[in-house]
Design a protein around this motif. Structure first.
Motif, mmCIF file in Angstrom:
data_model
loop_
_atom_site.group_PDB
_atom_site.id
_atom_site.type_symbol
_atom_site.label_atom_id
_atom_site.label_comp_id
_atom_site.label_asym_id
_atom_site.label_seq_id
_atom_site.Cartn_x
_atom_site.Cartn_y
_atom_site.Cartn_z
ATOM 1 N N ASN A 66 0.864 -1.170 0.000
ATOM 2 C CA ASN A 66 0.000 0.000 0.000
ATOM 3 C C ASN A 66 0.904 1.223 0.000
ATOM 4 O OD1 ASN A 66 -1.875 2.007 0.356
ATOM 5 N ND2 ASN A 66 -2.419 1.437 2.449
ATOM 6 N N HIS A 67 1.039 1.869 -1.168
ATOM 7 C CA HIS A 67 1.961 2.990 -1.327
ATOM 8 C C HIS A 67 1.172 4.287 -1.506
ATOM 9 C CE1 HIS A 67 4.902 -0.052 -1.553
ATOM 10 N NE2 HIS A 67 4.764 -0.338 -2.848
ATOM 11 N N ARG A 68 1.575 5.307 -0.794
ATOM 12 C CA ARG A 68 1.004 6.643 -0.997
ATOM 13 C C ARG A 68 1.895 7.390 -1.990
ATOM 14 N NH1 ARG A 68 -2.647 9.792 1.586
ATOM 15 N NH2 ARG A 68 -2.920 8.249 3.236
ATOM 16 N N THR A 69 1.334 7.751 -3.133
ATOM 17 C CA THR A 69 2.137 8.378 -4.182
ATOM 18 C C THR A 69 2.576 9.786 -3.803
ATOM 19 O OG1 THR A 69 0.166 9.196 -5.319
ATOM 20 C CG2 THR A 69 0.982 7.010 -5.930
ATOM 21 N N GLY A 70 1.754 10.523 -3.055
ATOM 22 C CA GLY A 70 2.114 11.879 -2.664
ATOM 23 C C GLY A 70 1.974 12.903 -3.777
ATOM 24 N N LEU A 71 1.362 12.522 -4.917
ATOM 25 C CA LEU A 71 1.219 13.445 -6.044
ATOM 26 C C LEU A 71 -0.249 13.692 -6.384
ATOM 27 C CD1 LEU A 71 4.065 12.055 -8.312
ATOM 28 C CD2 LEU A 71 4.086 14.159 -6.987
ATOM 29 N N GLY A 72 -1.134 13.400 -5.436
ATOM 30 C CA GLY A 72 -2.540 13.727 -5.611
ATOM 31 C C GLY A 72 -3.336 12.684 -6.362
ATOM 32 N N ARG A 73 -4.581 13.026 -6.617
ATOM 33 C CA ARG A 73 -5.520 12.122 -7.274
ATOM 34 C C ARG A 73 -5.131 11.913 -8.734
ATOM 35 N NH1 ARG A 73 -11.640 11.610 -6.859
ATOM 36 N NH2 ARG A 73 -12.355 10.965 -8.917
ATOM 37 N N THR A 74 -5.255 10.693 -9.208
ATOM 38 C CA THR A 74 -4.993 10.376 -10.610
ATOM 39 C C THR A 74 -5.838 9.187 -11.036
ATOM 40 O OG1 THR A 74 -3.307 9.750 -12.215
ATOM 41 C CG2 THR A 74 -3.039 8.876 -10.009
ATOM 42 N N ASP A 75 -6.264 9.213 -12.283
ATOM 43 C CA ASP A 75 -6.990 8.071 -12.856
ATOM 44 C C ASP A 75 -6.289 7.576 -14.125
ATOM 45 O OD1 ASP A 75 -7.509 10.224 -14.426
ATOM 46 O OD2 ASP A 75 -9.670 9.911 -14.576
ATOM 47 N N VAL A 76 -4.977 7.823 -14.210
ATOM 48 C CA VAL A 76 -4.166 7.362 -15.346
ATOM 49 C C VAL A 76 -3.212 6.297 -14.825
ATOM 50 C CG1 VAL A 76 -2.544 8.012 -17.147
ATOM 51 C CG2 VAL A 76 -4.336 9.619 -16.447
ATOM 52 N N MET A 77 -3.465 5.047 -15.181
ATOM 53 C CA MET A 77 -2.638 3.938 -14.724
ATOM 54 C C MET A 77 -2.550 2.890 -15.823
ATOM 55 S SD MET A 77 -2.827 1.572 -11.270
ATOM 56 C CE MET A 77 -4.356 0.757 -11.632
ATOM 57 N N ARG A 78 -1.327 2.360 -16.024
ATOM 58 C CA ARG A 78 -1.129 1.313 -17.022
ATOM 59 C C ARG A 78 0.030 0.438 -16.572
ATOM 60 N NH1 ARG A 78 -3.381 1.923 -22.175
ATOM 61 N NH2 ARG A 78 -3.849 -0.166 -22.931
ATOM 62 N N VAL A 79 -0.029 -0.847 -16.891
ATOM 63 C CA VAL A 79 1.030 -1.781 -16.521
ATOM 64 C C VAL A 79 1.894 -2.041 -17.752
ATOM 65 C CG1 VAL A 79 -0.413 -3.799 -16.995
ATOM 66 C CG2 VAL A 79 1.555 -4.015 -15.483
ATOM 67 N N ASN A 80 3.204 -2.077 -17.540
ATOM 68 C CA ASN A 80 4.145 -2.392 -18.601
ATOM 69 C C ASN A 80 4.182 -3.914 -18.779
ATOM 70 O OD1 ASN A 80 6.352 -2.723 -20.315
ATOM 71 N ND2 ASN A 80 7.550 -1.116 -19.346
ATOM 72 N N PRO A 81 3.797 -4.456 -19.933
ATOM 73 C CA PRO A 81 3.758 -5.924 -20.087
ATOM 74 C C PRO A 81 5.133 -6.576 -20.073
ATOM 75 C CG PRO A 81 3.320 -4.837 -22.180
ATOM 76 C CD PRO A 81 3.348 -3.765 -21.142
ATOM 77 N N TYR A 82 6.186 -5.793 -20.236
ATOM 78 C CA TYR A 82 7.534 -6.351 -20.289
ATOM 79 C C TYR A 82 8.070 -6.683 -18.908
ATOM 80 C CZ TYR A 82 12.616 -6.371 -21.019
ATOM 81 O OH TYR A 82 13.947 -6.707 -21.018
ATOM 82 N N ASN A 83 7.884 -5.783 -17.946
ATOM 83 C CA ASN A 83 8.469 -5.986 -16.614
ATOM 84 C C ASN A 83 7.455 -5.848 -15.484
ATOM 85 O OD1 ASN A 83 8.038 -3.241 -16.741
ATOM 86 N ND2 ASN A 83 10.200 -2.702 -16.845
ATOM 87 N N GLY A 91 1.614 20.061 -18.462
ATOM 88 C CA GLY A 91 0.323 20.061 -17.790
ATOM 89 C C GLY A 91 -0.028 18.661 -17.341
ATOM 90 N N PRO A 92 -1.267 18.453 -16.892
ATOM 91 C CA PRO A 92 -1.671 17.113 -16.441
ATOM 92 C C PRO A 92 -1.539 16.062 -17.533
ATOM 93 C CG PRO A 92 -3.262 18.759 -15.746
ATOM 94 C CD PRO A 92 -2.317 19.462 -16.658
ATOM 95 N N VAL A 93 -1.156 14.853 -17.126
ATOM 96 C CA VAL A 93 -1.039 13.718 -18.047
ATOM 97 C C VAL A 93 -2.419 13.084 -18.197
ATOM 98 C CG1 VAL A 93 0.077 11.499 -18.472
ATOM 99 C CG2 VAL A 93 1.352 13.343 -17.369
ATOM 100 N N LYS A 94 -2.855 12.903 -19.452
ATOM 101 C CA LYS A 94 -4.185 12.373 -19.714
ATOM 102 C C LYS A 94 -4.186 10.870 -20.004
ATOM 103 C CE LYS A 94 -7.372 14.551 -20.016
ATOM 104 N NZ LYS A 94 -8.360 14.884 -18.981
ATOM 105 N N ALA A 95 -3.086 10.339 -20.558
ATOM 106 C CA ALA A 95 -3.076 8.920 -20.927
ATOM 107 C C ALA A 95 -1.637 8.432 -20.991
ATOM 108 C CB ALA A 95 -3.772 8.693 -22.269
ATOM 109 N N VAL A 96 -1.463 7.141 -20.678
ATOM 110 C CA VAL A 96 -0.162 6.472 -20.735
ATOM 111 C C VAL A 96 -0.373 5.102 -21.373
ATOM 112 C CG1 VAL A 96 1.745 5.487 -19.393
ATOM 113 C CG2 VAL A 96 0.770 7.668 -18.710
ATOM 114 N N ALA A 97 0.565 4.680 -22.229
ATOM 115 C CA ALA A 97 0.501 3.349 -22.847
ATOM 116 C C ALA A 97 1.920 2.831 -23.031
ATOM 117 C CB ALA A 97 -0.231 3.393 -24.185
ATOM 118 N N PHE A 98 2.080 1.498 -22.913
ATOM 119 C CA PHE A 98 3.376 0.850 -23.072
ATOM 120 C C PHE A 98 3.313 -0.115 -24.252
ATOM 121 C CE2 PHE A 98 3.280 1.989 -18.590
ATOM 122 C CZ PHE A 98 4.541 2.545 -18.412
#
Length: 531
Positions: free
Chosen positions: A230-247, A278-285
């Protein structure tokens, strides 16, 4: 005697090209670079590793030959003629040009009252689950286009994610994430995750990752039910999350333009990158794990090389959602428009296809279907599917993923996956470190304490040495003491240089009042510091 015929240079060149192609395929199937066994001293371990390396080489050659013989299918892209542009082709034109089975795959499902919709596929691409914001959950078999289960949870649904197979899936609802089976029966309520905004599943580790509204990242083991981290990111609310399939590293996009990468065993991010103004809207690997695409409010789509953490391409466009296909195509959505980019060489991504939805449709998520040339779109009025030639992997390995597996094969694969489950400690930026032999260091620096102990041992050894008795007044006590002092200095001299390199200075005595804090009763006796 016969006369030797001259070799045809064209045949020689073709033979050399085939050998080079076979070598490239062998490198593709080999498990990274071979271990350096020259530095090993243990003969038994060296022999065992040499035998395993030989077996790996034999299996890589066999796999390369099998691919050459049995996998002749190549993915086909759109090929323009003359001044034609591939992004001008419409879905109607593609549907009339492809085979009958492919023409049935695009569809539009209009559900205007329960959207906007999000969606997710299983790893083999056969099953799809959709979730409407107003509580509608549906699961479909995309091979036969049958609806398996449909139910209403009567709560806000923010995200959906399959677990290890289609038998279980997770839904991020209004207060907590819930686990359901394929019949719609509620199995678990994960209250420790809180109000989850996004869900990702790490299939090799059986970990469900979620980010909640307080910026907390949770990892929970779905095989044992144990909360791993359970990690607290300390960078506020975010709904942008993606997993890297390589690692299996989780990437989070934040409002300050930063992208952070996390693993379960670290309370701090492995990497923090400032990607946008500015704010990050999307991330993809990408599937290979070496490329990352980010989109921000600053109207830029950036392609990053994660081996150097540098931008390799920037495209001026807005995007609300990003996704890489198995063959490296990048889909980006903006409003009611979907754009697909293709690498033209050297990470120079050019527009490959465009598809515009009906005016007023707001696209929430784009997702490529594995092993198919299909891109699925979740929008405010339902969900749709379009053809993207060349996006899916044409040849699939049934030992890895089987889109047409039977119930018995699914059970066997589930058992093997549990037996081969990786521990959370194996999540790292460079997964090739696992299983490698640690190389011995050329010169390890000693610690300060070790050098001090060596100095003390040398002094004791020098003091214990016996001095020979000499005649004519040369064995006086003063001369014997002087010789012992010289022996002590001679023993200490090579170790004093090491001690000074580390940062110590044994010749200088520490003043009592400098660093050591004395009791109040003795502080008035301490000497004042000289200015």
């Amino acid at each position: 005697m016969g006369i030797a015929a001259a070799e045809d240079p064209k045949e020689t060149k073709n033979h050399q090209n085939s050998l080079d192609e076979m070598e490239m395929k062998v490198v593709k199937f080999s498990r990274g670079k071979a271990a350096n066994l020259a530095a090993l001293r243990d003969k038994k371990l060296k022999g065992q590793l040499a035998g395993k390396e030989k077996l790996i080489g034999i299996s890589a050659k066999a796999a390369a030959q099998a691919e050459k013989w049995f996998l002749p299918i190549e993915g086909g892209y759109l090929e323009p003629e003359g001044l034609e542009k591939t992004y001008r082709y419409t879905q109607q034109e593609l549907g009339s040009s492809v085979d009958i089975l492919s023409s049935r795959k695009p569809f539009d499902m209009i559900l205007p009252e329960l959207g906007p919709y999000t969606l997710e596929y299983t790893s083999n691409g056969r099953y799809m689950i959709v979730g409407g914001r107003k509580g509608h959950i549906g699961m479909m078999d995309m091979l036969s286009m049958d609806l398996i289960k449909e139910f209403q949870v009567r709560e806000t649904v923010r995200d959906v994610a399959f677990l290890h197979n289609e038998q279980l899936f997770a839904v991020a609802q209004k207060k907590y994430p819930y686990i359901y089976n394929r019949h719609g029966t509620e199995i678990h309520c994960l209250k420790e995750h809180g109000k989850a905004l996004k869900l990702q599943f790490l299939d090799k580790h059986f970990l469900l990752a979620s980010i909640n509204s307080f910026g907390q990242l949770h990892y929970q083991d779905m095989s044992t039910g144990e909360m791993i981290a359970n990690h607290r990111t300390g960078l506020g609310r975010t709904d942008v999350m993606r997993v890297n399939p390589y690692n299996a590293v989780i990437g989070l996009g934040h409002a300050g333009g930063k992208v952070t990468m996390w693993k379960p065993t670290s309370v701090k991010p492995l990497v923090t990158m400032l990607c946008h103004n500015g704010p990050v809207k999307a991330v993809a690997f990408e599937r290979g794990g070496h490329l990352m695409a980010t989109a921000g409010v600053d109207k830029k789509i950036k392609i990053w090389d994660l081996r150097k953490y540098e931008v390799v391409h920037t495209h001026p466009a807005r995007a609300e959602s990003l996704d890489f296909s198995q063959k490296g195509l990048l889909a980006a959505s903006n409003g009611s428009l979907v754009e697909v980019y293709r690498d033209a060489g050297g990470h120079d991504y050019k527009i490959y296809m465009k598809h515009r939805m009906v005016k007023g449709y707001q696209i929430g998520k784009v997702l490529f279907r594995p092993y198919e040339d299909i891109c699925s779109i979740g929008h405010s009025m339902g969900f749709s599917s379009i053809l993207v030639p060349g996006s899916g992997e044409a040849n699939f390995d049934t030992f890895v993923e089987n889109p047409v597996e039977t119930a018995k094969q699914r059970r066997e694969r589930e058992v093997h996956a549990l037996l081969n489950k990786l521990q959370p400690e194996t999540v790292m930026l460079n997964p090739n470190m696992i299983g490698n032999v640690r190389q011995p260091k050329k010169k390890e620096k000693k610690t300060k304490k070790e050098v001090e102990e060596e100095i003390e041992d040398a002094v004791e050894a020098a003091k214990s040495t016996k001095v020979k008795n000499k005649t004519k007044g040369r064995s006086k006590p003063s001369k014997r003491a002087k010789k012992k002092e010289e022996e002590v200095l001679r023993a200490k001299r090579p170790l004093l240089d090491q001690y000074k390199e580390i940062g110590g200075n044994p010749e200088k005595k520490q003043r009592v009042g400098d660093k050591a804090e004395l009791p109040k009763a003795l502080q008035r006796f301490a000497k004042n510091k000289q200015s």
